[in-house]
Design a protein around this motif. Sequence first.
Motif, mmCIF file in Angstrom:
data_model
loop_
_atom_site.group_PDB
_atom_site.id
_atom_site.type_symbol
_atom_site.label_atom_id
_atom_site.label_comp_id
_atom_site.label_asym_id
_atom_site.label_seq_id
_atom_site.Cartn_x
_atom_site.Cartn_y
_atom_site.Cartn_z
ATOM 1 N N ARG A 50 10.866 8.066 -7.524
ATOM 2 C CA ARG A 50 11.963 7.564 -6.699
ATOM 3 C C ARG A 50 12.175 8.358 -5.422
ATOM 4 N N ASP A 51 12.143 9.680 -5.477
ATOM 5 C CA ASP A 51 12.460 10.448 -4.282
ATOM 6 C C ASP A 51 11.433 10.222 -3.173
ATOM 7 N N VAL A 52 10.164 10.022 -3.553
ATOM 8 C CA VAL A 52 9.122 9.772 -2.563
ATOM 9 C C VAL A 52 9.297 8.399 -1.923
ATOM 10 N N VAL A 53 9.486 7.380 -2.765
ATOM 11 C CA VAL A 53 9.544 5.997 -2.268
ATOM 12 C C VAL A 53 10.850 5.720 -1.532
ATOM 13 N N ALA A 54 11.952 6.286 -1.996
ATOM 14 C CA ALA A 54 13.241 6.057 -1.343
ATOM 15 C C ALA A 54 13.252 6.589 0.084
ATOM 16 N N ALA A 55 12.382 7.547 0.385
ATOM 17 C CA ALA A 55 12.336 8.132 1.722
ATOM 18 C C ALA A 55 11.448 7.347 2.683
ATOM 19 N N ILE A 56 10.738 6.333 2.183
ATOM 20 C CA ILE A 56 9.841 5.547 3.036
ATOM 21 C C ILE A 56 10.661 4.509 3.802
ATOM 22 N N PRO A 57 10.632 4.530 5.136
ATOM 23 C CA PRO A 57 11.413 3.544 5.907
ATOM 24 C C PRO A 57 10.818 2.150 5.780
ATOM 25 N N ARG A 58 11.691 1.155 5.790
ATOM 26 C CA ARG A 58 11.259 -0.239 5.695
ATOM 27 C C ARG A 58 11.915 -1.032 6.822
ATOM 28 N N ARG A 59 11.229 -2.090 7.246
ATOM 29 C CA ARG A 59 11.691 -2.883 8.390
ATOM 30 C C ARG A 59 11.702 -4.348 8.006
ATOM 31 N N ASN A 60 12.766 -5.047 8.350
ATOM 32 C CA ASN A 60 12.903 -6.448 7.973
ATOM 33 C C ASN A 60 11.998 -7.327 8.841
ATOM 34 N N MET A 61 10.928 -7.853 8.243
ATOM 35 C CA MET A 61 10.001 -8.725 8.952
ATOM 36 C C MET A 61 9.173 -9.478 7.924
ATOM 37 N N LEU A 62 8.498 -10.538 8.366
ATOM 38 C CA LEU A 62 7.638 -11.293 7.472
ATOM 39 C C LEU A 62 6.502 -10.407 6.954
ATOM 40 N N HIS A 63 6.187 -10.569 5.677
ATOM 41 C CA HIS A 63 5.126 -9.811 5.016
ATOM 42 C C HIS A 63 5.418 -8.312 5.007
ATOM 43 N N GLU A 64 6.692 -7.947 5.067
ATOM 44 C CA GLU A 64 7.051 -6.535 5.005
ATOM 45 C C GLU A 64 6.594 -5.912 3.692
ATOM 46 N N ASP A 65 6.544 -6.722 2.613
ATOM 47 C CA ASP A 65 6.112 -6.184 1.331
ATOM 48 C C ASP A 65 4.665 -5.699 1.389
ATOM 49 N N GLU A 66 3.825 -6.366 2.194
ATOM 50 C CA GLU A 66 2.440 -5.935 2.333
ATOM 51 C C GLU A 66 2.340 -4.666 3.176
ATOM 52 N N ILE A 67 3.167 -4.556 4.194
ATOM 53 C CA ILE A 67 3.208 -3.322 4.977
ATOM 54 C C ILE A 67 3.679 -2.167 4.097
ATOM 55 N N PHE A 68 4.675 -2.435 3.276
ATOM 56 C CA PHE A 68 5.210 -1.438 2.346
ATOM 57 C C PHE A 68 4.129 -1.009 1.353
ATOM 58 N N ALA A 69 3.291 -1.950 0.912
ATOM 59 C CA ALA A 69 2.201 -1.610 0.004
ATOM 60 C C ALA A 69 1.249 -0.614 0.656
ATOM 61 N N GLY A 70 0.968 -0.804 1.947
ATOM 62 C CA GLY A 70 0.132 0.150 2.664
ATOM 63 C C GLY A 70 0.772 1.524 2.741
ATOM 64 N N LYS A 71 2.077 1.565 2.965
ATOM 65 C CA LYS A 71 2.797 2.834 3.007
ATOM 66 C C LYS A 71 2.749 3.530 1.645
ATOM 67 N N LEU A 72 2.882 2.762 0.588
ATOM 68 C CA LEU A 72 2.810 3.331 -0.761
ATOM 69 C C LEU A 72 1.428 3.910 -1.030
ATOM 70 N N ALA A 73 0.387 3.218 -0.546
ATOM 71 C CA ALA A 73 -0.975 3.721 -0.734
ATOM 72 C C ALA A 73 -1.164 5.042 -0.012
ATOM 73 N N LEU A 74 -0.581 5.187 1.157
ATOM 74 C CA LEU A 74 -0.692 6.437 1.908
ATOM 75 C C LEU A 74 0.137 7.556 1.288
ATOM 76 N N ALA A 75 1.171 7.198 0.528
ATOM 77 C CA ALA A 75 2.117 8.196 0.017
ATOM 78 C C ALA A 75 1.541 9.086 -1.066
ATOM 79 N N GLY A 76 0.592 8.569 -1.852
ATOM 80 C CA GLY A 76 0.031 9.376 -2.930
ATOM 81 C C GLY A 76 -0.757 8.538 -3.905
ATOM 82 N N PRO A 77 -1.465 9.183 -4.851
ATOM 83 C CA PRO A 77 -2.303 8.463 -5.823
ATOM 84 C C PRO A 77 -1.478 7.592 -6.773
ATOM 85 N N TRP A 78 -2.135 6.534 -7.260
ATOM 86 C CA TRP A 78 -1.514 5.608 -8.199
ATOM 87 C C TRP A 78 -2.179 5.705 -9.567
#
Length: 291
Positions: free
Chosen positions: A173-201
């Motif tokens: 939670r602390d890692v993901v809650a700090a990731i900024p998000r922006r309201n736009m179409l396909h934002e969930d896919e942009i967020f997925a890219g940010k999650l991939a950069l944040a650390g291993p899954w």
Amino acid sequence: MSHLVSIGLPVYNAGDRVTEAARSVLDQTYPDLELVISDNGSTDDTEDVCRALAKEDDRIRYHRQPENIGLLNNFNYVIQHATGTYFRWIGDDDRVQPEMAARCAAVFDADPRLVLVSMGISYTALDGTVSTGGYYDGTALGSDDPADRFVEMMRLLNTSHLAIDPLYAMMRRDVVAAIPRRNMLHEDEIFAGKLALAGPWGHVHDVLAYRHWTDDSVTKLGKLLNVPAWQWRMRNALQYRETANVVREAGLTADQRRRALAAARDWYLTRQWRLIRRRSVKLVRMATPAR
């Protein structure tokens, strides 16, 4: 000692379905759990239903928004007001298996590198068709190299939604809650890219969750997100620009940045070609006289 798991449930006019979603969370075998509900100014009986649930179980923290704050803001609200070490979103018409939290928390506990644990998910379409996804069997998303993870995520975004569903994974939670998000179409896919950069899954390959899948049109999504109409037509270009900016700001090495930007470009060209091809087919059909 177990870590607290938070489940975030953003709701809007879900009085007829939120109980099943909430009870699937409350029925978890994992002992240390909280359910954070954010009611986005519902106009039906959602408030009454949620307050009744909260009265029955003190693990529920119910928040009522005085007015509708928007879809993305409501999703952000529940993670920002959660207190657990681990966090997962759940839709108001979804449900999870009783062992979901325990299985995912065990994967986290075994590997402190991880920022996300995905899982198998069963999807029910509007016509009742059931499909199963989330059986990712690659290794790239578990890499310590952020560019490897990002390149793999770009590849997966141009496959089926059944490949993997990071938005409905369990997260640190602390890692993901700090990731900024922006309201736009396909934002969930942009967020997925940010999650991939944040650390291993990590991954649990068994089905631990059930979702209702609606392949909404761009027009419907645009209105739901309150996005200007001109952005609907430019959605792929805007997504590519935003994704490229994410890569440039990610603190990567020169080689990692080069590989990540190339993957973003390949994603864009593939997505754009598919869009052009669909439009061409539509135009041919419109120009072909009926027999």
